[in-house]
Scaffold this motif. Structure first.
Motif, PDB file in Angstrom:
ATOM      1  N   ARG A 186       0.836  -1.189   0.000  1.00 40.11           N
ATOM      2  CA  ARG A 186       0.000   0.000   0.000  1.00 40.11           C
ATOM      3  C   ARG A 186       0.880   1.252   0.000  1.00 40.11           C
ATOM      4  O   ARG A 186       2.013   1.221   0.421  1.00 40.11           O
ATOM      5  CB  ARG A 186      -0.912   0.011   1.227  1.00 40.11           C
ATOM      6  N   SER A 187       0.308   2.339  -0.454  1.00 45.14           N
ATOM      7  CA  SER A 187       1.005   3.625  -0.439  1.00 45.14           C
ATOM      8  C   SER A 187       0.126   4.641   0.280  1.00 45.14           C
ATOM      9  O   SER A 187      -1.063   4.757  -0.026  1.00 45.14           O
ATOM     10  CB  SER A 187       1.285   4.121  -1.856  1.00 45.14           C
ATOM     11  N   GLU A 188       0.728   5.352   1.233  1.00 45.29           N
ATOM     12  CA  GLU A 188       0.029   6.463   1.865  1.00 45.29           C
ATOM     13  C   GLU A 188       0.450   7.713   1.117  1.00 45.29           C
ATOM     14  O   GLU A 188       1.628   7.980   0.947  1.00 45.29           O
ATOM     15  CB  GLU A 188       0.380   6.582   3.349  1.00 45.29           C
ATOM     16  N   ARG A 189      -0.531   8.465   0.674  1.00 48.38           N
ATOM     17  CA  ARG A 189      -0.283   9.633  -0.165  1.00 48.38           C
ATOM     18  C   ARG A 189      -0.805  10.884   0.517  1.00 48.38           C
ATOM     19  O   ARG A 189      -1.844  10.859   1.166  1.00 48.38           O
ATOM     20  CB  ARG A 189      -0.966   9.441  -1.520  1.00 48.38           C
ATOM     21  N   LYS A 222      -8.421   1.865  -3.430  1.00 47.23           N
ATOM     22  CA  LYS A 222      -8.092   2.300  -2.072  1.00 47.23           C
ATOM     23  C   LYS A 222      -7.256   1.224  -1.378  1.00 47.23           C
ATOM     24  O   LYS A 222      -7.466   0.039  -1.600  1.00 47.23           O
ATOM     25  CB  LYS A 222      -9.358   2.554  -1.260  1.00 47.23           C
ATOM     26  N   THR A 277      -4.800  13.320   3.052  1.00 43.62           N
ATOM     27  CA  THR A 277      -4.100  12.045   3.187  1.00 43.62           C
ATOM     28  C   THR A 277      -5.041  10.928   2.755  1.00 43.62           C
ATOM     29  O   THR A 277      -6.201  10.877   3.192  1.00 43.62           O
ATOM     30  CB  THR A 277      -3.655  11.824   4.649  1.00 43.62           C
ATOM     31  N   TYR A 278      -4.526  10.056   1.885  1.00 43.68           N
ATOM     32  CA  TYR A 278      -5.327   8.917   1.426  1.00 43.68           C
ATOM     33  C   TYR A 278      -4.393   7.756   1.115  1.00 43.68           C
ATOM     34  O   TYR A 278      -3.172   7.918   1.066  1.00 43.68           O
ATOM     35  CB  TYR A 278      -6.188   9.296   0.211  1.00 43.68           C
ATOM     36  N   ARG A 279      -4.967   6.591   0.914  1.00 40.72           N
ATOM     37  CA  ARG A 279      -4.163   5.395   0.644  1.00 40.72           C
ATOM     38  C   ARG A 279      -4.639   4.711  -0.628  1.00 40.72           C
ATOM     39  O   ARG A 279      -5.823   4.679  -0.925  1.00 40.72           O
ATOM     40  CB  ARG A 279      -4.269   4.421   1.817  1.00 40.72           C
ATOM     41  N   THR A 280      -3.649   4.142  -1.326  1.00 40.49           N
ATOM     42  CA  THR A 280      -3.943   3.339  -2.512  1.00 40.49           C
ATOM     43  C   THR A 280      -3.136   2.054  -2.435  1.00 40.49           C
ATOM     44  O   THR A 280      -2.209   1.940  -1.633  1.00 40.49           O
ATOM     45  CB  THR A 280      -3.559   4.065  -3.823  1.00 40.49           C
ATOM     46  N   GLN A 292      -8.292   9.672   4.366  1.00 40.29           N
ATOM     47  CA  GLN A 292      -8.177   9.461   5.806  1.00 40.29           C
ATOM     48  C   GLN A 292      -8.323  10.785   6.550  1.00 40.29           C
ATOM     49  O   GLN A 292      -8.849  10.825   7.652  1.00 40.29           O
ATOM     50  CB  GLN A 292      -6.816   8.844   6.164  1.00 40.29           C
ATOM     51  N   THR A 332      -0.222  -0.015  -3.893  1.00 39.08           N
ATOM     52  CA  THR A 332       1.024   0.482  -4.502  1.00 39.08           C
ATOM     53  C   THR A 332       1.011   0.316  -6.015  1.00 39.08           C
ATOM     54  O   THR A 332       1.447   1.196  -6.743  1.00 39.08           O
ATOM     55  CB  THR A 332       2.238  -0.237  -3.889  1.00 39.08           C
TER      56      THR A 332
END
Length: 145
Positions: free
Chosen positions: A58-61, A144, A133-136, A105, A138
């Motif tokens: 996962r990536s936190e962006r 998500k 801030t959001y996650r995807t 988030q 990778t």
């Protein structure tokens, strides 16, 4: 399928459109040419940057958006109060849904500036920056994480 980033930007523009309408303003996403005075006041939305932290699959962006309230003064009012009202209304709408209907988030205000061109005292720009801030996943920006 659109990336989560694009979905977030579109969601913010959609949330700000009624704000602009109620303030007799226009809304423009990433205008590439100067805004014509006939379209003022206006809310301008600019994606500025994004940082990425990879966490396993996962990536936190963190997406930074700049929202600019742009106003021209009238015979009855200076431009700064007009821009301030517009930005205050936009801020209120954004902060009431900090997860953007489940896309993010968090959403937090970073800063605000006051800009005025000495050559044009009848025009004021008030930019504010927000970090989302959001996650995807990778490997897939449309999913998500």
């Amino acid at each position: 399928m659109q990336s989560i980033r694009e979905q977030i930007i579109q969601k913010i523009v959609a949330k700000l459109t009624p704000v602009a309408t109620l303030q007799s303003a226009t809304i423009q996403r990433q205008p590439t040419i100067p805004t014509d005075r006939s379209r003022l006041p206006a809310l301008l939305v600019f994606p500025e940057m994004e940082t990425v932290l990879r966490i396993n699959e996962r990536s936190e962006r963190e997406l930074v958006l700049r929202i600019v309230a742009l106003a021209c003064g009238t015979v009855l009012e200076e431009p700064e109060p007009i821009a301030d009202r517009l930005l205050a209304a936009a801020h209120s709408v954004l902060m009431t849904d900090a997860n953007l209907d489940g896309l993010a988030q968090s959403l937090e205000e970073l800063d605000c500036e006051w800009q005025q061109d000495d050559a044009d005292m009848a025009l004021a720009a008030m930019p504010a920056r927000y970090r989302i801030t959001y996650r995807t996943l990778t490997h897939d920006l449309t999913q998500k994480g």
